[in-house]
Design an enzyme around this catalytic site. Structure first.
Site, mmCIF file in Angstrom:
data_model
loop_
_atom_site.group_PDB
_atom_site.id
_atom_site.type_symbol
_atom_site.label_atom_id
_atom_site.label_comp_id
_atom_site.label_asym_id
_atom_site.label_seq_id
_atom_site.Cartn_x
_atom_site.Cartn_y
_atom_site.Cartn_z
ATOM 1 C CD GLU A 1 -65.510 56.368 107.678
ATOM 2 O OE1 GLU A 1 -65.557 57.209 106.773
ATOM 3 O OE2 GLU A 1 -66.504 56.029 108.335
ATOM 4 N N GLY B 1 -71.130 55.765 116.693
ATOM 5 C CA GLY B 1 -72.565 55.494 116.701
ATOM 6 C C GLY B 1 -72.906 54.337 115.786
ATOM 7 C CD GLU C 1 -69.947 55.194 106.494
ATOM 8 O OE1 GLU C 1 -69.143 55.994 105.989
ATOM 9 O OE2 GLU C 1 -70.234 55.189 107.704
ATOM 10 C CG ASN C 2 -69.077 48.234 107.887
ATOM 11 O OD1 ASN C 2 -68.011 48.814 107.808
ATOM 12 N ND2 ASN C 2 -69.651 47.928 109.045
ATOM 13 C CD GLU D 1 -74.145 54.987 109.789
ATOM 14 O OE1 GLU D 1 -73.290 54.663 108.944
ATOM 15 O OE2 GLU D 1 -73.989 55.944 110.573
ATOM 16 C CG HIS E 1 -72.877 56.918 104.854
ATOM 17 N ND1 HIS E 1 -72.124 57.901 104.270
ATOM 18 C CD2 HIS E 1 -72.865 57.181 106.195
ATOM 19 C CE1 HIS E 1 -71.686 58.732 105.210
ATOM 20 N NE2 HIS E 1 -72.128 58.329 106.381
#
Length: 856
Positions: A131, A266, A269-270, A303, A306
């Protein structure tokens, strides 16, 4: 008209089959992919994204088995691969085959390498960060969020390595002749390219915890698995919490939380394979402070949120990025607050809201959502306005509509758009449908309009009036005439008792109907509104004299923060603000003290050294009694937030306050802590380290450097690293400046060390010269997304001469991926210089709190 920054819509992907072979010894990889595409109209070329790749072969295979070779051409400026075919491809399904290779780069983006040591031996791993637009650096792809597809990944790696991707392993087979193994992963859901991940290296995992059948694990490099338990606990809790809140099952088949030694952000969110900076995932629950554990809980929850809001439903284009990040920020607080109610996480969110109002009060602010064309414009959206302002206005809306009505709208939105893409207006439409309220009109004024209002409260002819105008720090007379739809929550004391009112203020001014004339009034009751409040003098006097004990911690925080903001804007004299602080001498809430302490640090940054002794005296008089009440040692049953406050009060006394008694005791306690002869609360240890650094010399510096290099936990490493920026002797500052570039500090941390040096009032001018001298080297070494954040340190260069120099420098040195951030830093610096001039007569003698009377 087709955008030059968007791919043609003539060919779209449906499914990728990607096979990658990374070589960690020579930091390279080669790959092959088969992409199942749909050709929508006759074309003689296929255009997709690629960057920093060598394209070896391109061909297509049709439904009938015909195969055509393509002539590949790379457009480096547009980051595109154009595959030219000898004749036109007919509409319908095709398979695109590409062979390619690339490098595992050192810039912490795309497919990159990370280095670490185990017992003095250097180790390498490979990880991804895609990203916003970096998947194209790992494999040719349609690298736009709306062009979703299914991904099936195969990794060929050395026998002794671990390979992780978005999904569970389908099968694994040895390749003995090459001393490698082939790992084939299950296919993913339909998702965007920026969510694909692959990680290869030596890793150890925690035991899995199953949440509704989904295994949750934490992965780390060898020797750090014992730091995984805390993150695994909040990871499992938040995954279950979100599945219930969204009323949709988790969309993956497993959830891996992976700590990477070098990571620019930080976390990322894969889907199913979330990657983290080590400090955001690995933590020792026994030795970490409350703030350090809270950060891990926040980031893990963010995360996980997400997985639905961002991964299952994704913004159509990068202008909608705020919706992904703001909602995940909102939900992280929801989850952590449910997990640890005693942390009172919504109250501490006031600090995040205040960070957003600081930036959004600038002339150089931007709307939360705005048009995005170029990829670098998308990268610039990862800022406090996207995250904290976005989350703040969502919280304001939720509190106005009611939590259950708001949640029902979120559920409707996710059901309608799962596995697809959506726009901001789709969310408002879903909440409107569930609530019956005009949500779109209300929220458009907050999302598409920059800035926020200052709500003024006054009593006239025994009636309460509230009015709105835009708030700006720079009062130069050219503020636009804007109106917001403001959910104003009001609590008032009348002769009959307390009364509460909710008003949607859409006009310039409105009268608030109360049963009787008010005594005191709280506007923004609860502290959830994203606006500032200015009380007429008589209302403020009544509030401070009659109602301080009746205010919640969040209300106190916002009262102090709002008066401080209007002081910075020149609307309130500095003496009046300092007088206000006397009403909070007996305060016990950590967040309220954070607002006070933050303003005291700002005063030091803008004032001349000759003014510091009087400021130090004021700090001791204001903070000393509160610290003395708490003492150095915690009491049995004491809340964690109180333990956190203790450390912060003593830290400010021993540094900004130059309290010699506190400094001596801190040094004594630190020696005992090193020897293990005295138990020291973990929340006090950062204060001891800060004070020892502030008062220390060469011996302490060398000790701290050794502690940084041999730290037992990621948090301990950070404490000692950034403490090096607090040492005051000039020769030690030079050593720390050198660390920013000599390879001893990871490139993920070096920009923030540089920022800390710029913020240090006793070395900032030298740090600024160093940054200018080594600017090009920093651009080469540091991650692109860290440069603008490093430059935040220029806001402390608060003299007219330095301001002119800084402005001239950035006029000729534009920063990639910065968007408006550098402009905002420069405006903050102008505000600081204006305050410095305005307050030049402040603290010219040794003022006490009772003597503090000065002009604005």
């Amino acid at each position: 008209m087709e955008s030059p920054h968007r791919l043609p819509a003539t060919v779209v992907p449906e499914r990728y089959e990607i096979r990658l072979t990374p070589d960690l010894s020579d930091l390279s990889f080669h790959g092959e992919e088969r992409v199942y595409v749909t050709v929508r109209e006759p074309v003689s070329e296929i255009v997709l994204n690629a960057r920093d790749l060598v394209i070896r072969e391109v061909s297509v295979v049709g439904q009938s088995g015909e195969k055509w070779e393509a002539k590949p051409r790379l457009d480096e400026k547009k980051e595109r691969l154009i595959a030219l075919f000898p004749e036109s491809l007919r509409p319908g399904p095709w398979q695109l085959l590409i062979a390619f290779s690339g490098i595992l780069n050192p810039k912490l983006e795309g497919f990159y390498h990370s280095a670490y040591e185990i017992q003095g031996q250097k180790k390498i791993l490979a990880a991804t960060q895609f990203e916003a637009t970096h998947a194209r650096q790992a494999f040719p792809c349609w690298d736009e969020p709306a062009l979703k597809a299914v991904f099936q990944v195969t990794l060929v790696v050395d026998e002794g390595l671990t390979a992780i991707s978005n999904t569970a392993i389908l099968r694994e087979s040895a390749i003995p002749a090459r001393q490698k193994k082939e790992i084939v992963f299950h296919e993913t859901i339909r998702m965007s390219s920026y969510l694909v991940a692959f990680i290869v290296g030596e890793f150890e995992s925690s035991d899995p915890v199953h949440v509704d059948g989904t295994p949750v694990r934490v992965w780390a490099v060898p020797g750090k698995r014992h730091l995984a338990n805390f993150a695994r606990e909040i990871g499992a809790f938040s995954l279950s919490y979100f599945a219930r809140y969204y009323d949709l099952p988790y969309p993956g088949d497993k959830l891996d939380l992976i700590a990477i030694p070098d990571f620019a952000s930080g976390a990322m969110e894969n889907l199913g394979a979330i990657t983290f900076r080590e400090t955001a995932l690995l933590v020792d629950d026994e030795s970490a402070t409350h703030a350090e554990r809270e950060r891990v809980a926040d980031v893990v929850s963010h995360e996980n949120a997400h997985m639905w809001f961002g991964d299952l439903v994704t913004m159509r284009w990068w202008n909608g990025l705020w919706l992904n990040e703001a909602f995940a920020t909102f939900m992280e607080i929801m989850s952590v607050d449910a997990w640890k109610p005693a942390w009172r996480r919504w109250e501490s969110f006031s600090l995040s809201r205040a960070a957003a109002t600081l930036v959004d009060g600038l002339k150089s602010t931007r709307p939360v959502e705005y048009a995005v064309e170029k990829p670098e414009e998308a990268a610039a959206m990862f800022d406090v306005l996207t995250y904290e302002k976005g989350a703040s206005v969502l919280r304001m809306l939720e509190q106005y509509l009611g939590p259950e009505i708001f949640r029902d709208g979120i559920r409707l939105y996710l059901r309608k758009h799962q596995y697809g893409n959506a726009e901001t207006t789709d969310l408002w439409d879903a909440i409107e449908e569930s609530s019956g309220q005009p949500v779109r009109a209300l929220m458009d004024s907050w999302i598409f309009q920059a800035g926020y209002p200052l709500v003024t409260a006054r009593v006239e002819k025994e009636s309460l009036y509230v009015s709105q105008q835009i708030f700006r720090y720079l009062q130069d007379g050219d503020a636009p005439d804007r109106l917001w739809h403001i959910p104003v929550q009001i609590r008032a004391r009348t002769r009959s008792g307390l009364e509460s009112r909710t008003l949607l203020l859409t006009e310039k001014e409105a009268r608030v109907d109360l049963s009787e004339p008010p005594g005191w009034v709280v506007v923004n009751a609860g502290g959830h509104g994203f606006y500032r409040v200015r009380y007429a003098p008589d209302l403020l006097r009544r509030l401070l004299s009659e109602a301080v004990d009746d205010l919640s911690a969040a209300e106190k925080f916002h009262l102090i923060n709002d008066v401080w903001a209007t002081t910075l804007a020149g609307l309130v004299p500095l003496g009046e603000y300092l007088d206000l602080l006397t009403a909070f001498r007996n305060e016990t809430d950590r967040n309220v003290w954070s607002a006070i302490i933050g303003s005291l640090h700002y005063l030091q940054r803008v004032m001349e050294p000759a003014q510091w002794p009087a400021l130090q005296s004021l700090v001791r008089e204001l903070v000393g009694p509160a610290a003395a009440r708490l003492g150095w040692n915690p009491r049995e049953g004491e809340p964690e937030r109180t333990r956190q406050l203790r450390g912060e009060l003593f830290a400010v006394l021993g540094t900004l306050g130059e309290d010699r008694t506190v400094q001596a005791e801190a040094r004594r306690l630190y020696e005992n802590y090193k020897r293990g002869t005295t138990s020291v609360d973990q929340n006090v240890i950062p204060a001891l380290i800060a004070i020892v650094a502030h008062t220390g010399g060469a011996r302490e510096y060398q000790e701290f450097f050794g502690n940084f290099k041999n730290a037992r936990t990621p948090q301990e490493e950070q404490r000692y690293l950034f403490a090096l920026a607090d040492f005051r002797p000039p020769d030690l500052k030079e050593r720390t400046l050198a660390l920013a570039l000599n390879g001893n500090v990871r490139s993920q941390n070096a920009p923030y060390l540089m920022r800390a040096l710029l913020w240090n009032p006793e070395g900032r001018e030298r740090a600024w010269r160093f940054m200018k001298e080594h600017w090009e080297e920093m651009l080469q070494r540091y991650p692109d997304n860290s440069i603008a954040r490093m430059c935040e340190g220029i806001t402390a260069l608060a003299t007219p001469q330095l301001e002119a120099d800084v402005s001239n420098f950035f006029a000729s040195h534009p920063v990639k991926q910065a968007g408006k951030i550098i402009e905002q830093h420069l405006e903050k610096l102008r505000i600081a210089v204006a305050c410095k001039v305005r307050w030049r007569d402040a603290f010219t003698t040794d003022h006490t709190m009772s003597q503090t009377r000065m002009s604005g």
